[in-house]
Write an enzyme that holds these catalytic residues in place. Structure first.
Site, PDB file in Angstrom:
ATOM      1  N   ASP A 140       0.877  -1.238   0.019  1.00  0.00           N
ATOM      2  CA  ASP A 140       0.027  -0.091  -0.046  1.00  0.00           C
ATOM      3  C   ASP A 140       0.822   1.153   0.012  1.00  0.00           C
ATOM      4  OD1 ASP A 140      -1.375  -2.198   0.817  1.00  0.00           O
ATOM      5  OD2 ASP A 140      -2.919  -0.955   1.900  1.00  0.00           O
ATOM      6  N   LYS A 203      -7.081   2.794  -3.142  1.00  0.00           N
ATOM      7  CA  LYS A 203      -7.628   3.033  -1.784  1.00  0.00           C
ATOM      8  C   LYS A 203      -7.758   4.649  -1.437  1.00  0.00           C
ATOM      9  CE  LYS A 203      -5.203   2.278   2.640  1.00  0.00           C
ATOM     10  NZ  LYS A 203      -4.074   1.661   3.194  1.00  0.00           N
ATOM     11  N   LYS A 239     -10.493  -0.184  -1.873  1.00  0.00           N
ATOM     12  CA  LYS A 239     -10.436  -0.358  -0.622  1.00  0.00           C
ATOM     13  C   LYS A 239     -10.709   0.855   0.284  1.00  0.00           C
ATOM     14  CE  LYS A 239      -6.634  -1.179   2.924  1.00  0.00           C
ATOM     15  NZ  LYS A 239      -5.389  -1.637   3.338  1.00  0.00           N
TER      16      LYS A 239
END
Length: 294
Positions: A140, A203, A239
Site C-alpha cells: 500500500d 484506496k 479499498k
C-alpha cells in the site's frame, strides 16, 4: 501536444460536480442500504478487512501478538471466514510471515514513505522490494500529492510504475488520500493516473493526516474503476480506509460498490476495508454480543 497522462484523463466521462456526486450517493444509500444490512453481508465484510496496526510503538513482539490473535480467531471461530489481510509497516513483514499460520490471510505492508510519500523515489522502490522480499503479498503506497497538485502527472505515473515493478508478484494498492484531494474532479484524475500506472487497487486514505474515507470518494473511485474496466478489461479493486469503524458504515461502502460495480467486485480479491476498530464491531453484531477479540 497533450501528453499521455492528460489524454487518459480526457478520455473519461466527466464525473460531475461535488453536489451531483453527493446526491447520487444519497440516492443509492436510501434505496439499497436496508437490503444489504444483513447477517450474511456482515460476515462477508469481516472477510474483507485488512486488520491494521500502524503505530509508532509497534515492535516485533507487539506485531507477533497481533498476528497470534488472527491465528487464534481461526481456531476459535472456524464457522467464520477470517480477515483478508494483516497490514503492517514494511519492517515487520518477516515477523508476520514467521508467525502467521492462516494461509488464507495475506500480508500487506505500507511502503513508499508512508503516510506522506515524501522521500526519494529510489527509497520508495527499495522499501517496496524489501517488504516483498520479507513476505508481503500486498503493498500500500500513497500517490505523490505534491507532484499531483503541481500537475506533474508524468512524474506521478513514472513513480507508481517503478514501485509497481519492484512489487514483483505482490499486488499494489495506491492510496489517493481523498481527504487532501477534496473534490470529485481531483479524485477522478488521481484514480485514472493510478490505474494507468498499474495500480491493482485504489484506496481512499491513510487515516493519518487528512480526513479518511467518504462515501462520495468511494462513489467517484468506483465509477472510475468501472469505466477503466470497460476500456481495458482490467479489474481494479477498491479499498476504503480511514475512519471506517461501525458495521453501518461498512455496509454503506458495500452498498456503493455493489450498485456501481456489481457483484463481481464483492469478493475480498477486489473489495477491502482497512480498519483496526471495525473488526470487533462487526464481530459483536455477527455474534450478537459485545466482543473485543482483536
Amino acid at each position: 501536444m497533450p501528453d499521455k497522462q492528460h489524454e487518459a484523463i480526457a478520455s473519461f466521462a466527466p464525473i460531475g460536480d461535488d453536489n451531483a456526486v453527493k446526491a447520487a450517493v444519497e440516492k443509492i444509500i436510501a434505496e439499497h442500504f436496508a437490503e444489504n444490512n444483513t447477517a450474511d453481508v456482515h460476515k462477508f465484510l469481516f472477510n474483507t478487512i485488512d486488520l491494521t496496526t500502524l503505530k509508532s510503538t509497534d515492535s516485533p513482539r507487539s506485531v507477533a501478538d497481533f498476528v497470534e490473535r488472527v491465528n487464534a480467531f481461526d481456531e476459535q471461530h472456524p464457522e467464520l471466514d477470517n480477515v483478508a489481510a494483516i497490514c503492517v509497516y514494511p519492517n515487520f513483514a518477516q515477523v508476520v510471515r514467521t508467525v502467521l499460520d492462516v494461509s488464507a490471510v495475506n500480508i500487506a505492508c505500507v511502503s513508499g514513505g508512508f503516510p506522506s510519500s515524501q522521500t526519494f523515489p529510489e527509497v520508495k522502490v527499495a522499501e517496496t522490494a524489501l517488504a516483498v522480499e520479507g513476505g508481503a503479498d500486498e503493498i500500500d503506497i500513497v500517490i505523490n500529492l505534491g507532484n499531483f497538485f503541481d500537475e506533474d502527472y508524468e512524474e506521478v505515473t513514472d513513480e507508481i510504475e517503478e514501485i509497481k515493478h519492484s512489487c514483483r508478484d505482490a499486488r499494489l494498492k495506491v492510496i489517493l488520500e481523498t481527504g487532501a484531494l477534496k473534490t470529485a474532479e481531483n479524485i477522478q484524475k488521481a484514480s485514472i493516473l493510478a490505474m494507468y500506472s498499474g495500480a491493482d487497487f485504489l484506496k481512499t486514505s491513510t487515516g493519518k493526516e487528512y480526513p479518511g474515507a467518504t462515501l462520495e470518494a468511494a462513489y467517484v473511485m468506483a465509477k472510475c474503476i468501472k469505466e477503466y474496466y470497460e476500456k481495458t478489461g482490467n479489474k481494479v479493486g477498491f479499498k476504503a480506509s480511514g475512519g471506517v469503524a461501525t458495521t453501518e458504515e461498512a455496509v454503506k461502502y458495500y452498498t456503493i460498490i455493489k450498485e456501481v460495480l456489481g457483484k463481481e467486485w464483492l469478493t475480498n480479491e477486489y473489495f477491502r476495508i482497512g480498519a483496526s476498530r471495525l473488526a470487533n464491531n462487526l464481530l459483536s453484531d455477527i455474534l450478537g454480543e459485545e466482543t473485543k477479540f482483536f
